[in-house]
Design a protein around this motif. Structure first.
Motif, PDB file in Angstrom:
ATOM      1  N   PHE A   4       0.797  -1.218   0.000  1.00 16.93           N
ATOM      2  CA  PHE A   4       0.000   0.000   0.000  1.00 16.93           C
ATOM      3  C   PHE A   4       0.835   1.276   0.000  1.00 16.93           C
ATOM      4  O   PHE A   4       0.347   2.337  -0.343  1.00 16.93           O
ATOM      5  CB  PHE A   4      -0.943   0.002   1.211  1.00 16.93           C
ATOM      6  CG  PHE A   4      -1.878  -1.172   1.200  1.00 16.93           C
ATOM      7  CD1 PHE A   4      -2.972  -1.201   0.358  1.00 16.93           C
ATOM      8  CD2 PHE A   4      -1.635  -2.269   2.000  1.00 16.93           C
ATOM      9  CE1 PHE A   4      -3.819  -2.283   0.319  1.00 16.93           C
ATOM     10  CE2 PHE A   4      -2.487  -3.366   1.977  1.00 16.93           C
ATOM     11  CZ  PHE A   4      -3.576  -3.378   1.138  1.00 16.93           C
ATOM     12  N   ASP A   5       2.086   1.171   0.405  1.00 14.78           N
ATOM     13  CA  ASP A   5       2.946   2.347   0.479  1.00 14.78           C
ATOM     14  C   ASP A   5       4.382   1.924   0.209  1.00 14.78           C
ATOM     15  O   ASP A   5       5.003   1.262   1.031  1.00 14.78           O
ATOM     16  CB  ASP A   5       2.827   2.991   1.868  1.00 14.78           C
ATOM     17  CG  ASP A   5       3.652   4.252   1.997  1.00 14.78           C
ATOM     18  OD1 ASP A   5       4.252   4.713   0.996  1.00 14.78           O
ATOM     19  OD2 ASP A   5       3.711   4.789   3.118  1.00 14.78           O
ATOM     20  N   TRP A   6       4.911   2.299  -0.926  1.00  9.88           N
ATOM     21  CA  TRP A   6       6.273   1.924  -1.281  1.00  9.88           C
ATOM     22  C   TRP A   6       7.174   3.159  -1.349  1.00  9.88           C
ATOM     23  O   TRP A   6       8.272   3.113  -1.882  1.00  9.88           O
ATOM     24  CB  TRP A   6       6.324   1.132  -2.588  1.00  9.88           C
ATOM     25  CG  TRP A   6       5.695   1.836  -3.746  1.00  9.88           C
ATOM     26  CD1 TRP A   6       6.313   2.679  -4.617  1.00  9.88           C
ATOM     27  CD2 TRP A   6       4.328   1.787  -4.147  1.00  9.88           C
ATOM     28  NE1 TRP A   6       5.412   3.155  -5.532  1.00  9.88           N
ATOM     29  CE2 TRP A   6       4.179   2.623  -5.267  1.00  9.88           C
ATOM     30  CE3 TRP A   6       3.207   1.122  -3.659  1.00  9.88           C
ATOM     31  CZ2 TRP A   6       2.961   2.812  -5.904  1.00  9.88           C
ATOM     32  CZ3 TRP A   6       1.998   1.309  -4.293  1.00  9.88           C
ATOM     33  CH2 TRP A   6       1.881   2.138  -5.407  1.00  9.88           C
ATOM     34  N   ALA A   7       6.736   4.264  -0.746  1.00  9.97           N
ATOM     35  CA  ALA A   7       7.500   5.518  -0.788  1.00  9.97           C
ATOM     36  C   ALA A   7       8.493   5.629   0.367  1.00  9.97           C
ATOM     37  O   ALA A   7       8.567   6.641   1.043  1.00  9.97           O
ATOM     38  CB  ALA A   7       6.541   6.695  -0.783  1.00  9.97           C
ATOM     39  N   PHE A   8       9.267   4.571   0.589  1.00 14.07           N
ATOM     40  CA  PHE A   8      10.278   4.589   1.637  1.00 14.07           C
ATOM     41  C   PHE A   8      11.614   5.021   1.036  1.00 14.07           C
ATOM     42  O   PHE A   8      11.923   4.693  -0.113  1.00 14.07           O
ATOM     43  CB  PHE A   8      10.428   3.204   2.281  1.00 14.07           C
ATOM     44  CG  PHE A   8       9.247   2.828   3.115  1.00 14.07           C
ATOM     45  CD1 PHE A   8       9.171   3.204   4.449  1.00 14.07           C
ATOM     46  CD2 PHE A   8       8.185   2.121   2.566  1.00 14.07           C
ATOM     47  CE1 PHE A   8       8.067   2.879   5.217  1.00 14.07           C
ATOM     48  CE2 PHE A   8       7.082   1.787   3.323  1.00 14.07           C
ATOM     49  CZ  PHE A   8       7.021   2.165   4.654  1.00 14.07           C
ATOM     50  N   HIS A   9      12.402   5.747   1.818  1.00 14.80           N
ATOM     51  CA  HIS A   9      13.719   6.173   1.370  1.00 14.80           C
ATOM     52  C   HIS A   9      14.778   5.121   1.649  1.00 14.80           C
ATOM     53  O   HIS A   9      15.808   5.073   0.978  1.00 14.80           O
ATOM     54  CB  HIS A   9      14.101   7.491   2.043  1.00 14.80           C
ATOM     55  CG  HIS A   9      13.198   8.605   1.657  1.00 14.80           C
ATOM     56  ND1 HIS A   9      12.231   9.098   2.500  1.00 14.80           N
ATOM     57  CD2 HIS A   9      13.094   9.293   0.496  1.00 14.80           C
ATOM     58  CE1 HIS A   9      11.572  10.062   1.882  1.00 14.80           C
ATOM     59  NE2 HIS A   9      12.078  10.190   0.667  1.00 14.80           N
ATOM     60  N   VAL A  10      14.532   4.276   2.658  1.00 13.57           N
ATOM     61  CA  VAL A  10      15.476   3.222   3.015  1.00 13.57           C
ATOM     62  C   VAL A  10      14.752   2.150   3.831  1.00 13.57           C
ATOM     63  O   VAL A  10      13.782   2.450   4.535  1.00 13.57           O
ATOM     64  CB  VAL A  10      16.689   3.790   3.801  1.00 13.57           C
ATOM     65  CG1 VAL A  10      16.275   4.342   5.146  1.00 13.57           C
ATOM     66  CG2 VAL A  10      17.814   2.780   3.930  1.00 13.57           C
ATOM     67  N   ILE A  11      15.229   0.911   3.696  1.00 20.75           N
ATOM     68  CA  ILE A  11      14.699  -0.209   4.475  1.00 20.75           C
ATOM     69  C   ILE A  11      15.859  -0.834   5.232  1.00 20.75           C
ATOM     70  O   ILE A  11      16.908  -1.115   4.644  1.00 20.75           O
ATOM     71  CB  ILE A  11      14.032  -1.265   3.575  1.00 20.75           C
ATOM     72  CG1 ILE A  11      12.823  -0.665   2.855  1.00 20.75           C
ATOM     73  CG2 ILE A  11      13.634  -2.506   4.388  1.00 20.75           C
ATOM     74  CD1 ILE A  11      12.215  -1.561   1.790  1.00 20.75           C
ATOM     75  N   LEU A  12      15.670  -1.042   6.526  1.00 13.63           N
ATOM     76  CA  LEU A  12      16.644  -1.751   7.352  1.00 13.63           C
ATOM     77  C   LEU A  12      15.994  -3.051   7.771  1.00 13.63           C
ATOM     78  O   LEU A  12      14.894  -3.040   8.331  1.00 13.63           O
ATOM     79  CB  LEU A  12      17.023  -0.942   8.586  1.00 13.63           C
ATOM     80  CG  LEU A  12      17.922   0.257   8.349  1.00 13.63           C
ATOM     81  CD1 LEU A  12      17.127   1.445   7.884  1.00 13.63           C
ATOM     82  CD2 LEU A  12      18.668   0.589   9.617  1.00 13.63           C
ATOM     83  N   THR A  13      16.650  -4.178   7.498  1.00 16.89           N
ATOM     84  CA  THR A  13      16.046  -5.465   7.817  1.00 16.89           C
ATOM     85  C   THR A  13      17.024  -6.423   8.482  1.00 16.89           C
ATOM     86  O   THR A  13      18.180  -6.534   8.070  1.00 16.89           O
ATOM     87  CB  THR A  13      15.448  -6.135   6.559  1.00 16.89           C
ATOM     88  OG1 THR A  13      14.798  -7.357   6.944  1.00 16.89           O
ATOM     89  CG2 THR A  13      16.479  -6.424   5.489  1.00 16.89           C
ATOM     90  N   ASP A  14      16.529  -7.078   9.513  1.00 15.19           N
ATOM     91  CA  ASP A  14      17.266  -8.181  10.118  1.00 15.19           C
ATOM     92  C   ASP A  14      17.214  -9.340   9.125  1.00 15.19           C
ATOM     93  O   ASP A  14      16.330  -9.413   8.276  1.00 15.19           O
ATOM     94  CB  ASP A  14      16.601  -8.565  11.442  1.00 15.19           C
ATOM     95  CG  ASP A  14      17.419  -9.551  12.260  1.00 15.19           C
ATOM     96  OD1 ASP A  14      18.609  -9.741  11.957  1.00 15.19           O
ATOM     97  OD2 ASP A  14      16.865 -10.132  13.199  1.00 15.19           O
ATOM     98  N   MET A  15      18.172 -10.236   9.233  1.00 10.86           N
ATOM     99  CA  MET A  15      18.193 -11.374   8.328  1.00 10.86           C
ATOM    100  C   MET A  15      17.518 -12.607   8.921  1.00 10.86           C
ATOM    101  O   MET A  15      16.922 -13.397   8.200  1.00 10.86           O
ATOM    102  CB  MET A  15      19.639 -11.719   7.951  1.00 10.86           C
ATOM    103  CG  MET A  15      20.359 -10.594   7.226  1.00 10.86           C
ATOM    104  SD  MET A  15      19.469  -9.958   5.795  1.00 10.86           S
ATOM    105  CE  MET A  15      19.384 -11.405   4.779  1.00 10.86           C
ATOM    106  N   ILE A  16      17.607 -12.778  10.226  1.00 12.62           N
ATOM    107  CA  ILE A  16      17.068 -13.970  10.874  1.00 12.62           C
ATOM    108  C   ILE A  16      15.798 -13.582  11.623  1.00 12.62           C
ATOM    109  O   ILE A  16      15.855 -12.950  12.680  1.00 12.62           O
ATOM    110  CB  ILE A  16      18.107 -14.592  11.834  1.00 12.62           C
ATOM    111  CG1 ILE A  16      19.396 -14.920  11.068  1.00 12.62           C
ATOM    112  CG2 ILE A  16      17.534 -15.830  12.509  1.00 12.62           C
ATOM    113  CD1 ILE A  16      20.559 -15.325  11.944  1.00 12.62           C
ATOM    114  N   MET A  17      14.646 -13.943  11.031  1.00 13.00           N
ATOM    115  CA  MET A  17      13.336 -13.614  11.600  1.00 13.00           C
ATOM    116  C   MET A  17      12.378 -14.773  11.354  1.00 13.00           C
ATOM    117  O   MET A  17      12.556 -15.527  10.404  1.00 13.00           O
ATOM    118  CB  MET A  17      12.754 -12.358  10.939  1.00 13.00           C
ATOM    119  CG  MET A  17      13.551 -11.100  11.104  1.00 13.00           C
ATOM    120  SD  MET A  17      12.812  -9.704  10.231  1.00 13.00           S
ATOM    121  CE  MET A  17      13.151 -10.133   8.514  1.00 13.00           C
ATOM    122  N   PRO A  18      11.355 -14.893  12.181  1.00 12.82           N
ATOM    123  CA  PRO A  18      10.329 -15.921  11.938  1.00 12.82           C
ATOM    124  C   PRO A  18       9.422 -15.505  10.782  1.00 12.82           C
ATOM    125  O   PRO A  18       9.448 -14.367  10.349  1.00 12.82           O
ATOM    126  CB  PRO A  18       9.561 -15.950  13.259  1.00 12.82           C
ATOM    127  CG  PRO A  18       9.713 -14.572  13.814  1.00 12.82           C
ATOM    128  CD  PRO A  18      11.085 -14.115  13.388  1.00 12.82           C
TER     129      PRO A  18
END
Length: 123
Positions: free
Chosen positions: A42-56
């Motif tokens: 619904f919203d892809w207007a992000f300037h940056v994404i920070l993501t962990d690699m190990i998640m459920p």
């Protein structure tokens, strides 16, 4: 700057959110890759994404596959972080991260890395 934080660790999310919000950045939080993709529908207007690699539910690698496989979100700078083996995740990923860093890390370093990665989109 509009930031999407993706991590299942509530303490990490709290710290990162506070750091970004202190500088008046807009922050959206997701607890796994699947939840992050739901936000991005619904919203892809992000300037940056920070993501962990190990998640459920959906880990960072699977999340990256979906993220970089979409024309809407492929151009968003993405920073991965992990307590696991960074080289393993680099080799397993079919798409390159703008940065992939190891935990434990200084959260302010991660903040500055995100500001730098998003810089091109803010100009």
């Amino acid at each position: 700057m509009k930031v999407l934080l993706v991590d299942d660790d509530f303490v990490h999310l709290l710290i990162l959110r506070k750091i970004f919000e202190k500088s008046n950045h807009e922050v959206v939080v997701a607890h796994n890759g699947k939840e992050a993709l739901q936000y991005l529908e619904f919203d892809w207007a992000f300037h940056v994404i920070l993501t962990d690699m190990i998640m459920p539910i959906m880990d960072g690698l699977e999340f990256m596959e979906h993220l970089k496989g979409s024309t809407r979100t492929a151009g968003i700078p993405t920073i991965g972080f992990t307590a696991g083996d960074v080289e393993y995740f680099r080799q397993k990923s079919n798409h390159s991260f703008d940065s992939l860093v190891a935990k434990p890390l200084d959260f302010y370093d991660l903040y500055n890395l995100a500001r730098f990665a998003a810089g091109n989109q803010l100009d």
